[in-house]
Write a protein that holds these residues in place. Structure first.
Motif, mmCIF file in Angstrom:
data_model
loop_
_atom_site.group_PDB
_atom_site.id
_atom_site.type_symbol
_atom_site.label_atom_id
_atom_site.label_comp_id
_atom_site.label_asym_id
_atom_site.label_seq_id
_atom_site.Cartn_x
_atom_site.Cartn_y
_atom_site.Cartn_z
ATOM 1 N N LEU A 4 -6.150 6.720 -18.263
ATOM 2 C CA LEU A 4 -6.677 5.639 -17.428
ATOM 3 C C LEU A 4 -6.361 4.288 -18.057
ATOM 4 O O LEU A 4 -6.595 4.092 -19.262
ATOM 5 C CB LEU A 4 -8.194 5.788 -17.270
ATOM 6 C CG LEU A 4 -8.688 7.135 -16.731
ATOM 7 C CD1 LEU A 4 -10.210 7.220 -16.802
ATOM 8 C CD2 LEU A 4 -8.213 7.350 -15.308
ATOM 9 N N VAL A 5 -5.861 3.373 -17.259
ATOM 10 C CA VAL A 5 -5.526 2.032 -17.742
ATOM 11 C C VAL A 5 -6.095 0.990 -16.779
ATOM 12 O O VAL A 5 -5.671 0.924 -15.615
ATOM 13 C CB VAL A 5 -4.005 1.843 -17.876
ATOM 14 C CG1 VAL A 5 -3.696 0.427 -18.361
ATOM 15 C CG2 VAL A 5 -3.410 2.873 -18.822
ATOM 16 N N GLU A 6 -7.022 0.177 -17.297
ATOM 17 C CA GLU A 6 -7.645 -0.866 -16.482
ATOM 18 C C GLU A 6 -6.821 -2.151 -16.524
ATOM 19 O O GLU A 6 -6.129 -2.420 -17.508
ATOM 20 C CB GLU A 6 -9.064 -1.185 -16.970
ATOM 21 C CG GLU A 6 -10.035 -0.029 -16.974
ATOM 22 C CD GLU A 6 -10.118 0.669 -18.313
ATOM 23 O OE1 GLU A 6 -11.147 1.314 -18.588
ATOM 24 O OE2 GLU A 6 -9.142 0.574 -19.093
ATOM 25 N N GLN A 13 -15.234 -18.538 -12.709
ATOM 26 C CA GLN A 13 -16.479 -19.301 -12.620
ATOM 27 C C GLN A 13 -17.531 -18.510 -11.859
ATOM 28 O O GLN A 13 -17.200 -17.652 -11.013
ATOM 29 C CB GLN A 13 -16.234 -20.628 -11.917
ATOM 30 C CG GLN A 13 -15.468 -21.638 -12.760
ATOM 31 C CD GLN A 13 -15.438 -23.015 -12.127
ATOM 32 O OE1 GLN A 13 -15.469 -23.147 -10.912
ATOM 33 N NE2 GLN A 13 -15.380 -24.045 -12.960
ATOM 34 N N ALA A 14 -18.775 -18.812 -12.136
ATOM 35 C CA ALA A 14 -19.871 -18.177 -11.404
ATOM 36 C C ALA A 14 -19.698 -18.396 -9.906
ATOM 37 O O ALA A 14 -19.325 -19.491 -9.475
ATOM 38 C CB ALA A 14 -21.205 -18.744 -11.876
ATOM 39 N N GLY A 15 -19.937 -17.349 -9.145
ATOM 40 C CA GLY A 15 -19.737 -17.400 -7.705
ATOM 41 C C GLY A 15 -18.362 -16.931 -7.266
ATOM 42 O O GLY A 15 -18.139 -16.721 -6.065
ATOM 43 N N GLY A 16 -17.463 -16.772 -8.210
ATOM 44 C CA GLY A 16 -16.104 -16.351 -7.903
ATOM 45 C C GLY A 16 -15.967 -14.845 -7.768
ATOM 46 O O GLY A 16 -16.958 -14.106 -7.819
ATOM 47 N N SER A 17 -14.719 -14.407 -7.610
ATOM 48 C CA SER A 17 -14.423 -12.994 -7.393
ATOM 49 C C SER A 17 -13.288 -12.533 -8.296
ATOM 50 O O SER A 17 -12.434 -13.325 -8.699
ATOM 51 C CB SER A 17 -13.998 -12.761 -5.934
ATOM 52 O OG SER A 17 -15.025 -13.104 -5.035
ATOM 53 N N LEU A 18 -13.308 -11.244 -8.579
ATOM 54 C CA LEU A 18 -12.219 -10.571 -9.279
ATOM 55 C C LEU A 18 -12.096 -9.168 -8.709
ATOM 56 O O LEU A 18 -13.087 -8.597 -8.246
ATOM 57 C CB LEU A 18 -12.486 -10.463 -10.789
ATOM 58 C CG LEU A 18 -12.238 -11.664 -11.686
ATOM 59 C CD1 LEU A 18 -12.714 -11.339 -13.108
ATOM 60 C CD2 LEU A 18 -10.802 -12.090 -11.688
ATOM 61 N N ARG A 19 -10.894 -8.618 -8.787
ATOM 62 C CA ARG A 19 -10.702 -7.210 -8.446
ATOM 63 C C ARG A 19 -10.088 -6.496 -9.632
ATOM 64 O O ARG A 19 -8.986 -6.839 -10.079
ATOM 65 C CB ARG A 19 -9.810 -7.024 -7.220
ATOM 66 C CG ARG A 19 -9.779 -5.570 -6.761
ATOM 67 C CD ARG A 19 -9.021 -5.339 -5.479
ATOM 68 N NE ARG A 19 -7.583 -5.205 -5.695
ATOM 69 C CZ ARG A 19 -6.778 -4.528 -4.888
ATOM 70 N NH1 ARG A 19 -7.261 -3.929 -3.805
ATOM 71 N NH2 ARG A 19 -5.489 -4.476 -5.143
ATOM 72 N N LEU A 20 -10.806 -5.511 -10.123
ATOM 73 C CA LEU A 20 -10.315 -4.674 -11.208
ATOM 74 C C LEU A 20 -9.587 -3.465 -10.630
ATOM 75 O O LEU A 20 -9.964 -2.945 -9.578
ATOM 76 C CB LEU A 20 -11.465 -4.199 -12.090
ATOM 77 C CG LEU A 20 -12.366 -5.279 -12.689
ATOM 78 C CD1 LEU A 20 -13.411 -4.634 -13.605
ATOM 79 C CD2 LEU A 20 -11.577 -6.333 -13.411
ATOM 80 N N SER A 21 -8.568 -3.024 -11.358
ATOM 81 C CA SER A 21 -7.847 -1.807 -11.004
ATOM 82 C C SER A 21 -7.854 -0.855 -12.182
ATOM 83 O O SER A 21 -7.924 -1.279 -13.341
ATOM 84 C CB SER A 21 -6.395 -2.119 -10.628
ATOM 85 O OG SER A 21 -6.329 -2.959 -9.499
ATOM 86 N N CYS A 22 -7.774 0.420 -11.884
ATOM 87 C CA CYS A 22 -7.697 1.450 -12.911
ATOM 88 C C CYS A 22 -6.616 2.426 -12.464
ATOM 89 O O CYS A 22 -6.807 3.161 -11.496
ATOM 90 C CB CYS A 22 -9.039 2.141 -13.062
ATOM 91 S SG CYS A 22 -9.019 3.612 -14.115
#
Length: 125
Positions: A4-6, A13-22
């Motif tokens: 598995l590799v993330e 900043q607070a209120g923002g977004s991110l998308r993590l992948s694995c």
């Protein structure tokens, strides 16, 4: 066995977004229920979200419910965590994990067989 590799972590900043992948490699990805966990400095690793082998069942920690969405694409051997309305307390290293023995995911970290190396998420206030 599965590797598995993330990826996808960063500073936001607070209120923002991110998308993590694995990204998973090795044995058939759809054979594993999957989970996302996180660990802040000086704290225990804690559960964030989990998903069943086919993706039809999901489960969230109260702290992320309504803000985070776990999903998977078995054709691409990839697990995702969409994180919206991020807060400074979401700052942590995020890990994906796989477990083979059960159809559904779980909050219980010791039930997972394989772990990624983690990706850092930092949320500034």
């Amino acid at each position: 066995q599965v590797r598995l590799v993330e990826s996808g972590g960063g500073l936001v900043q607070a209120g923002g977004s991110l998308r993590l992948s694995c990204a998973a490699s090795g044995r058939t990805f759809s054979a594993y229920a999957m989970g996302w966990f996180r660990q802040a400095p000086g704290k225990e690793r804690e559960f964030a979200a989990a998903i069943s082998r086919s993706g039809d069942s999901t489960y969230y920690a109260d702290s992320v419910k309504g803000r985070f969405t776990i999903s998977r694409d078995n054709a691409k051997n990839t697990l995702y965590l969409q994180m919206n309305r991020l807060k400074p307390e979401d700052t942590a290293v995020y890990y994906c994990a796989a477990r083979a023995a059960y159809y559904s995911g779980s909050y219980y970290k010791d039930s997972y067989d394989y772990w990624g190396q983690g990706t850092q998420v930092t949320v500034s206030s």
